[in-house]
Motif scaffolding. Structure first.
Motif: not given
Length: 295
Positions: A217-237
């Motif tokens: 992974y060397t592209g513009n997503l290599k540092d992407w991390n959304r674990i903290e934001q996922m804690a706010g999800f209310e929908m069933p996953v």
């Protein structure tokens, strides 16, 4: 189980002046909107494995993301950005008048689905994260672990070619091929929709966003991390993965620990594509989840 069938509908959608093509199977209010992996792959492999679910009362929608398949293929690298792709998904949802959807994202499509869920939670009935991750730096550590199983000399060889930029060398490509058969699809012969998608891969979005192959992974997503934001999800996953997946069960567990209303299934004989590798196990799990969350 899965089989290739012709779409019932083909739609043309305009996204910021670019032409997209979407495909529909079945009809009704329970919409399964599928976001395929890549980036840069046509949707064939995910569309054709899930289209038959119209027989279960679902309306299945998939589309060729910008730069792929029958959709337009601009070359401006500024377009290969996850924020722009989120807007693209919302444009498709609105243009096809889909209402609230069950959003299914596989691999890169899972990252896109997570990002979409952060910005448009009101548009989702459920979120289905297949063979994906919420934290790419953590994923990169997991990929190093998978590479290490090839042995120290092979890893050293791969690192040498990566440092020199000689990724097309037969030695390096042989190592990548072995990793792909271990961790992308473990079938001796890959299904026709998979080979079709891979044969029409647009490497522009892939190189810009991810990197040169599935294990670097060397592209513009290599540092992407959304674990903290996922804690706010209310929908069933629903999270699904394979025991041998390149986006490993540890990545799936990391997402599960962040979520409130979540179900995780690991398929023991699959890698990155349980809908082809273990369809008899995968589809009952998916259908049971969707049945419990119809409204």
């Amino acid at each position: 189980m899965w089989r290739e069938i012709e779409p019932d509908q083909r739609y043309d959608v305009e996204v910021d002046g670019h032409h997209l093509v979407a495909y529909g199977f079945g009809d009704g209010d329970e919409v399964l909107l599928c976001l395929n992996g890549g980036p840069g792959l046509p949707c064939d492999y995910l569309r054709d494995s899930h289209g038959w679910l119209k027989e279960k009362g679902l309306r299945v929608i998939a589309f060729d993301q910008l730069g792929t398949g029958a959709s337009a293929r601009p070359t401006d690298e500024a377009l290969w950005d996850i924020t722009r792709y989120v807007a693209e998904v919302e444009t498709v949802r609105q243009a096809l008048d889909l209402g609230k959807v069950h959003l299914l994202g596989h691999s890169w499509g899972g990252w896109l689905a997570i990002e979409y869920a952060i910005h448009h939670p009101q548009s989702l009935k459920t979120l289905i994260l297949e063979n994906t991750a919420g934290d790419i730096p953590h994923l990169s550590l997991e990929l190093e672990r998978l590479r290490a199983a090839l042995g120290s000399e092979t890893v050293a060889m791969m690192q040498r070619h990566e440092a020199m930029g000689t990724l097309d060398h037969p030695q390096y490509q042989a190592a990548i091929t072995l990793l792909n058969y271990r961790h992308v699809c473990r079938l001796d012969e890959w299904p026709a929709p998979v080979t079709r998608s891979l044969g029409d891969w647009n490497m522009g979005p892939y190189m810009t966003m991810q990197g040169p192959n599935e294990f670097l992974y060397t592209g513009n997503l290599k540092d992407w991390n959304r674990i903290e934001q996922m804690a706010g999800f209310e929908m069933p996953v629903l999270i699904t993965t394979g025991q041998h997946d390149e986006l490993t069960p540890a990545c799936a567990m990391r997402m599960k620990m962040a979520l409130k209303d979540v179900q995780l299934n690991v398929f023991p004989n699959s890698s990155h594509m349980p809908f082809y590798e273990e369809p008899q196990a995968y589809f009952p799990v998916l259908l049971d989840f969707l049945l419990r969350h119809r409204n």
